[in-house]
Structures are given as C-alpha cells and as structure tokens.
Design an enzyme around this catalytic site. Sequence first.
Site, PDB file in Angstrom:
ATOM      1  N   ASN A 208      -6.801   2.800  -1.019  1.00  0.00           N
ATOM      2  CA  ASN A 208      -6.759   1.820  -1.087  1.00  0.00           C
ATOM      3  C   ASN A 208      -7.830   0.842  -1.309  1.00  0.00           C
ATOM      4  OD1 ASN A 208      -5.101  -0.999   0.349  1.00  0.00           O
ATOM      5  ND2 ASN A 208      -6.307  -0.474   1.645  1.00  0.00           N
TER       6      ASN A 208
ATOM      7  N   ASP B  65     -11.199  -3.755  -0.830  1.00  0.00           N
ATOM      8  CA  ASP B  65     -10.441  -3.395  -1.678  1.00  0.00           C
ATOM      9  C   ASP B  65     -10.139  -2.913  -3.158  1.00  0.00           C
ATOM     10  OD1 ASP B  65      -7.291  -3.403  -0.216  1.00  0.00           O
ATOM     11  OD2 ASP B  65      -7.363  -3.685  -1.313  1.00  0.00           O
TER      12      ASP B  65
ATOM     13  N   ASP C 200      -3.195   7.610   2.963  1.00  0.00           N
ATOM     14  CA  ASP C 200      -3.277   5.876   4.389  1.00  0.00           C
ATOM     15  C   ASP C 200      -3.100   5.201   3.359  1.00  0.00           C
ATOM     16  OD1 ASP C 200      -4.887   5.282   7.036  1.00  0.00           O
ATOM     17  OD2 ASP C 200      -6.498   4.515   5.124  1.00  0.00           O
TER      18      ASP C 200
ATOM     19  N   HIS D 252      -0.389  -0.323   1.243  1.00  0.00           N
ATOM     20  CA  HIS D 252      -1.279  -2.219   0.550  1.00  0.00           C
ATOM     21  C   HIS D 252      -1.594  -1.353  -0.340  1.00  0.00           C
ATOM     22  CE1 HIS D 252      -0.723  -2.992   4.702  1.00  0.00           C
ATOM     23  NE2 HIS D 252      -0.597  -1.881   5.714  1.00  0.00           N
TER      24      HIS D 252
ATOM     25  N   GLU E 172       1.356   6.802   3.983  1.00  0.00           N
ATOM     26  CA  GLU E 172       1.434   6.115   5.545  1.00  0.00           C
ATOM     27  C   GLU E 172       2.313   4.397   5.415  1.00  0.00           C
ATOM     28  OE1 GLU E 172      -1.905   4.006   9.201  1.00  0.00           O
ATOM     29  OE2 GLU E 172      -2.128   4.260   7.090  1.00  0.00           O
TER      30      GLU E 172
HETATM   31 CA   LIG Z   1      -4.929  -2.491  -1.825  1.00  0.00          CA
END
Ligand SMILES: [Ca+2]
Length: 607
Positions: free
Chosen positions: A165, A273, A304, A308, A338
């Site tokens: 991520n 990100d 992890d 997202h 996760e």
């Molecule tokens: Ca992201």
Amino acid sequence: MRMGTRHLTALAALALLGGTPQAPADTPADYRARAPQEEVVYFVLPDRFANGDPRNDRGGLKGDRLKTGFDPSAKGFYHGGDLKGLTARLDYIQGLGATAVWFAPVFKNKPVQGPPGDESAGYHGYWITDFTRVDPHFGSNAEFKAFVDAAHARGMKVYMDIVVNHTADVIQYREVAKDGYPYRSKADYPFSRKGGVTGPAINPGFGDDSDPAPANWARMVDPAFAYTPYVPKGEEAAKVPAWLNEPLFYHNRGNTDWVGESSGYGDFMGLDDIATENPRVLAGFIEIYGSWIDRFGIDGFRIDTAKHVNPEFWQAFVPAMLERARARGIPNFHIFGEIATSDFDPALLAGWTRKAGLPSNLDFGFAVAAVQAASGARGSDLLARWVDDDVLYEGGARGALIQPTFLGNHDAGRFAMFLTQLNPKADAEELLARDMLGHAMLLTLRGVPVIYYGEEQGMIGHGGDQLARQSLFASKVPQYNDQPLLGSAATTAQDNYNPQHPLYRLIAELAAVRRETPALTSGRTLVWRSSDKPGLFVVSRFDPVTGREVVLAFNTANAAQTARVTVAARSLEFTPLAGQCSLKADAPGSLTVTLAPLGFAVCAAKP
Ligand SMILES: [Ca+2]
Ligand SMILES: [Ca+2]
Ligand SMILES: [Ca+2]
C-alpha cells in the site's frame, strides 16, 4: 474472592493435560505438506523478541537516536532485537507449540520519521525504503537465510509480513501545508487537470485509472494533478527498486481520512501511497515479493493494510504468488490479509476473500467475539454468530478454516489488556483464568491460531500500538516496566523466556492437542449452546475423514455450570483431551457437561 477456586480451575486443566510440552516432530521433508489450517502461528516483532547481536543495534548508522533510530528506553524506537536473536530462540517458539513464525516486516526502513519533536523509528518495519533487503538493525540477507533455514530444519514455516500500500514517507508536496495535506478527491482534482478542474490540461488521453491497459498508463506523465509531489534532495535514490523513486507511481492526493475514496488513495499520515492500479506497479511488486519466495523459499505472506489497496491488484497478485510458490516446491503457500476493523464484522472480512481473491484475512471478528465472551463482558452470542457467518467466505465454511484467528495484536492491544479493561475489578487470578479460557477458544475453535508474542508470558500493556509492543528481553521502557505480568511475579524489566509460565504451558499443551486432532484443524463446527449472558458455550467439531465428534465446552461465568447438551446420536462414550468430561452420554444425543467457574473441556467421542 473465593480463595483459590478459579486458580485451581486453571491448574486442574493443566494437570489433566499432563506432561511436558512436546515439540512437533515434523521433519523438513513433510512440513511443506501441511495445510495452512494445520499451523499454529507465533507473531513477533523482530525488534522486540531477542537481541542476538548488539553490534547491529544502531543499524550501522552513527549519531543520536534521531539518526540511528536506537533508544531502548523509548517505546517508539529500536530496542535491539534481530534475526540472530530470533534464530537462537527458535527452541522457545517451537516449545510453545508454534509451527510457523510470522514476523513484522524485516525490509529496510527509513530509520526515523515524523515532525520535529514527534519523531519515532521504523522498529516496527512498516516504513519500507528498500524492498529487496533486510534492515541492518535486524541483520543481513544472509542472516535472514540462516533464520529461514533453521526454521525449516525444525519443520517450522516462515511467514513474511509484506506491504504494498505504501512506502516510507519520502515524497513531499510543494504546496504550503496549513492544515496538513487534506485529501484531494478524484472529482475535485481529476487526472486530466493540473491542480483542480479549472487548471491547465495534463495527461492528455489518459482515461480512468480502472483501465489497466499499458497504453492507457503510458499517457499518465504528470503526477501533479492534486498536490505537486517531489523527492527531497538527498533522498532521490532512497528507495529500491529504483522505479519506486518516481512520484508518478504514487497517488499524491494527500492524507487519508480513512473513509470512502481516500481509504484507497490517501496517504497514511504522509506515508507515500502507491498507485496500485498501475500495471507497472503490479508487475514491480510481483517481482519484488516473488523474488523473496525464489531466494528464500518462505512459506507465506501476511499482507499489511490490504483493504487500502484496490481489489483488482490482489486478484492478479495472489495467483502470481501462489504460482511462484508452487514452482519453488511450496504447494501450501499461505496468504492472509489485514482488513483491520474494531467491529464484529465477518461480512467485511469475508467480502475481501471474494472481491479481491485474498485466500484469507486476519479474523478480527473472532477477536471481538472471543474478547467479549472470555472477558464475561457479554455472552457467547457473538461467537455463535461468528460460526454462522463462516458461510460468507469464499469456499464457505471450508474456506473459513484458513482464516487466522487471534486474541490481541500489535495495533489494537494485547488480549490481557482487553480483559483488564473490561474487568476493572477482577483480581490477577480471575484475569489469568479468563486469559486461559480465551486461549482455549483460540486453540480449539476454527481458524489458524495466531499467538501474539508475549501473550504466553502474561504481558498486558497500557494500550495499543507502541504500548502493546513490550520486549521479551529486559526492557528499559518505564511505561512497560511499571506493570506486573499476569501469572508471574516478573515484570518486563527482566528477560521473560519462561517455559514454565502457566500461559506458556497451557498454549503448548493445547497446541499439541490441536495438532493431533484433525477435527480441531479441519473439522466443521456445530454450535450446541450459546447465550447472551456469561455461561456455557458448547460446540462440536467433526473429524473431516472419520466424522468423529469432539465436543468443546467453555464456561465464561464466574459460577460453576452443569447442563445437558446435544451431541451426535452416535457419540456414546467420551475421552477427555483437556479438562474434565462425562465419560458416557446420558442417552443417544445427550451429554451432561459440568464445568468449574471459567473452566473448559475438550471431549472426544470414542469411535
Ligand atoms: Ca492505498
Ligand atoms: Ca541487535
Ligand atoms: Ca509522503
């Protein structure tokens, strides 16, 4: 307090289990054949487990803690643990009954980041700069290989914690940040305009970022659609592989506010990100993490911040990793994501096994249900609902078998901390008994049990995150050392690798029962009895081959309980695998269960 009764319960359960913990006897030849649900996982932060080499404590860096990241008296800095220490202490982990080790990321991190006065270090491993090598605080790639080889020689597996991520916070924005960098949405700041809808046209011909065609992404040439990203002088080559230094491969939309679009596109407090929609990024990460499988023959990934990242990324990444592992002779490579939540929300977790193709996700639903039940804060109704909801997973209840279950972790906090918070008036004896009850649930109910390091020594902690990351070696952190351990006279001010700790012994014994009982690793679950108040929670699990029934009974109340419960009609005689059991059914289909306060029992029907 009824002097001694509850303590006796826990000790009586231990006595019935008997014997010294037996280490699993798997040879290197057969560990690859074990299915994911046959493992018991030990989750450890390498910085906080064992310091095998003081020479690497500063990661080869010079200067104060803001340069080296090393300060064993501060909870947010490196404390000295490393791969050499982990390797040297494998006996301790195997003695606990763990068959796999999952450790927080070992990749090279930015040593220190954060605003002046609020800095902390990458001791946790989630601020990666170099994805191809081990952080020097933890050792070298050669020491990583020695660790993996030593684990495999014992028939133990190694699960790496990986991040896709984000990277460390390297990229900054040219704009002046009055209120930090609030999220700038795709609608307000489209890819087609510089700095908002009225700005000059950029990236001509780029369509939507949901179109993965390389021809589409070839038209993405200017990353300054929302903020204007740049890499500060001196950090131009901080990231490895080199393509990660290019701002074009990041979202650059400012900080996430955790909901909606920003959950996928926003920076976690400045962490860069990554534009995981970009096919170049996908190919890059397949190469990065595939290479760790090729080079070291590791056995699985914990992913992890998986929620997202766009699900399409996982749909391509997961099969690529499984294929890479198969080609390396690893047919049971395990992948678990996760999907963090503090809610009881199995639908959320199960949804990601379907829409993203993640084979499994850390079972935050079990954690909530088990904490609520074992603490006595409410009944076992959530646990019953949790069993019901297994049908939601990809593959249904069978697919649910490989979801890793846990009681506490490094972010939310330790199980004993939740028990303490939910039972402010309970004494240490009751808390220990409830801790044992929770671990009995963890080690016998469905899923892959994950022990968060330190649970087996009764570590509590004053909260989550940094407060839940005590070291097993003697700590110098005042906020850790001011608290006694559960079930022990020790504190974290001393080394705690005690195989005689009552929690260590209980986990070891129940892990052995689990390993030897296919119903507990791979059997379906039927709930016989649950309640919205503390009391009996009784389920059966069934051997996937013979159909043999194993009854699991837990008493979450502070009073003894006796009740008749339903069992399979063919189960007429029982043998205790843990705790005390009625040896005969009252009639076909009916068994009396009697449990001491906070007691539990595992009763196997005779064939
Ligand atoms: Ca992201
Ligand atoms: Ca060290
Ligand atoms: Ca940043």
